[in-house]
Design a protein around this motif. Structure first.
Motif, short mmCIF file in Angstrom:
data_model
loop_
_atom_site.label_atom_id
_atom_site.label_comp_id
_atom_site.label_asym_id
_atom_site.label_seq_id
_atom_site.Cartn_x
_atom_site.Cartn_y
_atom_site.Cartn_z
N GLU A 74 -33.22 2.26 -2.13
CA GLU A 74 -32.91 1.30 -1.07
C GLU A 74 -31.47 1.35 -0.58
O GLU A 74 -31.09 0.63 0.32
CB GLU A 74 -33.20 -0.14 -1.57
CG GLU A 74 -34.62 -0.36 -2.06
CD GLU A 74 -35.64 -0.24 -0.95
OE1 GLU A 74 -35.26 -0.40 0.22
OE2 GLU A 74 -36.82 0.04 -1.25
N GLY A 75 -30.64 2.21 -1.18
CA GLY A 75 -29.22 2.16 -0.88
C GLY A 75 -28.85 2.70 0.49
O GLY A 75 -29.58 3.46 1.11
N ALA A 76 -27.64 2.29 0.93
CA ALA A 76 -27.10 2.77 2.21
C ALA A 76 -25.61 2.50 2.24
O ALA A 76 -25.12 1.54 1.64
CB ALA A 76 -27.78 2.07 3.38
N TRP A 77 -24.90 3.36 2.94
CA TRP A 77 -23.49 3.12 3.28
C TRP A 77 -23.40 2.88 4.78
O TRP A 77 -23.96 3.63 5.57
CB TRP A 77 -22.63 4.33 2.92
CG TRP A 77 -22.21 4.43 1.49
CD1 TRP A 77 -22.85 5.13 0.50
CD2 TRP A 77 -21.05 3.84 0.90
NE1 TRP A 77 -22.15 5.01 -0.68
CE2 TRP A 77 -21.04 4.24 -0.47
CE3 TRP A 77 -20.02 3.03 1.37
CZ2 TRP A 77 -20.04 3.84 -1.35
CZ3 TRP A 77 -19.03 2.63 0.50
CH2 TRP A 77 -19.02 3.03 -0.84
N HIS A 78 -22.68 1.83 5.16
CA HIS A 78 -22.45 1.53 6.57
C HIS A 78 -20.96 1.55 6.86
O HIS A 78 -20.14 1.25 5.98
CB HIS A 78 -22.99 0.14 6.94
CG HIS A 78 -24.47 0.03 6.90
ND1 HIS A 78 -25.14 -1.15 7.23
CD2 HIS A 78 -25.45 0.92 6.60
CE1 HIS A 78 -26.44 -0.97 7.10
NE2 HIS A 78 -26.65 0.28 6.73
N VAL A 79 -20.61 1.87 8.09
CA VAL A 79 -19.22 1.82 8.54
C VAL A 79 -19.13 0.78 9.65
O VAL A 79 -19.93 0.78 10.59
CB VAL A 79 -18.75 3.19 9.07
CG1 VAL A 79 -17.35 3.08 9.66
CG2 VAL A 79 -18.78 4.23 7.95
N TYR A 80 -18.13 -0.11 9.53
CA TYR A 80 -17.94 -1.19 10.50
C TYR A 80 -16.48 -1.26 10.93
O TYR A 80 -15.57 -0.85 10.19
CB TYR A 80 -18.31 -2.55 9.89
CG TYR A 80 -19.74 -2.68 9.43
CD1 TYR A 80 -20.74 -3.02 10.32
CD2 TYR A 80 -20.08 -2.49 8.09
CE1 TYR A 80 -22.06 -3.15 9.91
CE2 TYR A 80 -21.40 -2.62 7.66
CZ TYR A 80 -22.38 -2.95 8.57
OH TYR A 80 -23.68 -3.07 8.15
N ALA A 81 -16.28 -1.80 12.11
CA ALA A 81 -14.94 -2.22 12.49
C ALA A 81 -14.65 -3.53 11.75
O ALA A 81 -15.56 -4.33 11.49
CB ALA A 81 -14.86 -2.43 13.99
N ARG A 82 -13.41 -3.74 11.39
CA ARG A 82 -13.05 -4.97 10.66
C ARG A 82 -13.49 -6.20 11.45
O ARG A 82 -13.22 -6.33 12.65
CB ARG A 82 -11.54 -5.00 10.44
CG ARG A 82 -11.09 -6.17 9.58
CD ARG A 82 -9.61 -6.04 9.25
NE ARG A 82 -9.14 -7.16 8.46
CZ ARG A 82 -7.90 -7.27 7.97
NH1 ARG A 82 -7.03 -6.29 8.20
NH2 ARG A 82 -7.55 -8.31 7.27
N GLY A 83 -14.23 -7.08 10.78
CA GLY A 83 -14.72 -8.30 11.40
C GLY A 83 -16.09 -8.16 12.04
O GLY A 83 -16.70 -9.17 12.42
N GLU A 84 -16.59 -6.94 12.14
CA GLU A 84 -17.92 -6.73 12.73
C GLU A 84 -18.99 -7.26 11.78
O GLU A 84 -18.88 -7.13 10.55
CB GLU A 84 -18.14 -5.24 12.98
CG GLU A 84 -19.46 -4.89 13.65
CD GLU A 84 -19.62 -3.39 13.84
OE1 GLU A 84 -20.71 -2.97 14.30
OE2 GLU A 84 -18.68 -2.64 13.55
N LYS A 85 -20.04 -7.82 12.33
CA LYS A 85 -21.12 -8.38 11.51
C LYS A 85 -21.90 -7.27 10.81
O LYS A 85 -22.29 -6.27 11.42
CB LYS A 85 -22.07 -9.19 12.39
CG LYS A 85 -23.18 -9.89 11.59
CD LYS A 85 -24.06 -10.73 12.50
CE LYS A 85 -25.17 -11.41 11.69
NZ LYS A 85 -26.05 -12.23 12.57
#
Length: 281
Positions: A74-85
């Protein structure tokens, strides 16, 4: 379970987001690492090894370290901009890494550890199908080493060659014209099968939609996987869904799909139990 091509794309995305940057925050949400602070560490690179993923660091208090993770089911890595939901619930996050305005979040990771000896964590693996040091000869030797083993089980064994999961093992058996329960000894050319696996994963390494048929139109991407009772794309016979072996371990839990006409049972094949109901994967 995510397969080698999925991990490869994940590593490429994380590398593009983090490599060359300095961590300004780390938040490990697993008990064994809860007090670890990697602030100030530089991200040298992010790299896949089979289904394993390493974030190599330098300059931390612990000197050189790697964050080792495995997505498991079930794992995953996500990349977000700081503060992004975040696109997954916060309680499923296992680690948060911040570098300036970039946040990388590991969700539901099956394995998460810090190691100063990353190669030891993957020393048991066979040749990496997407690695720079891919070795077709050694992969073929590993495959042929247990001639009586069911091919469908051997292909899932990461000690044979690293990166194949359930989708690719089903597709490779079909492309080889062999029943998943056929013994490895039925493979006429183990090196050719290793080449086929390497070719398929390489072709899908950086594409969002996995395809083994050469036809990327929706619903036409795969030969047999997930196509229970649908007509074989080659001969029209209904695809069968079943499971290998008689045990209750992970190998038996993952279903196999095959065309009984294109992949007939061969002498020495082990048992295959037909499975009915919703199409589990």
């Amino acid at each position: 379970m995510p397969e080698g091509d999925t991990v490869y794309r994940t590593a490429a995305r994380l590398h593009a987001a983090l490599a060359g940057k300095t961590l300004t925050r780390s938040d490990f949400r697993v008990p064994a690492l809860a007090t670890k602070d990697l602030s100030g560490a530089a991200v040298d690179r992010v790299r896949p090894v089979g289904k394993h993923l390493f974030i190599d660091l330098s300059g931390a208090a612990d000197r050189r370290l790697s964050i080792h993770s495995h997505l498991m089911m079930e794992g995953a890595w996500h990349v977000y901009a700081r503060g992004e939901k975040w696109r997954r619930p916060g309680f499923t996050a296992r680690v948060v890494l911040r570098a300036g305005d970039t946040e990388a979040v590991g969700f539901d990771l099956g394995v998460l550890e810090l190691t100063a000896a990353p190669e030891a964590a993957v020393a048991h693996l066979g040749p990496d199908l997407l690695g720079e040091d891919w070795d077709r000869v050694r992969a073929a030797e590993n495959l042929a080493a247990d001639a009586d083993r069911a091919l469908g089980l051997a292909l899932l064994d990461q000690r044979v060659m690293a990166g194949i999961g359930n989708i690719y093992r089903n597709e490779l058996c079909f492309l080889a014209g062999l029943h998943p329960a056929a013994p490895v000894s039925a493979v006429p050319d183990p090196a050719a099968l290793a080449d086929s696996a390497h070719r398929l994963l390489t072709a899908n390494a950086l594409t969002p939609v996995r395809c083994t048929t050469g036809d990327r139109r929706r619903g036409r991407e795969l030969w047999v996987y997930g196509r229970d009772r649908r007509p074989c794309r080659r001969c029209g016979t209904a695809i069968v869904r079943g499971s290998l072996g008689t045990g209750s371990g992970p190998a038996a839990e993952r279903v196999v799909y095959f065309c009984p006409a294109c992949q007939p049972v061969t002498p020495g094949s082990g048992p295959v139990r037909r499975r009915t109901g919703s199409a589990g994967r």
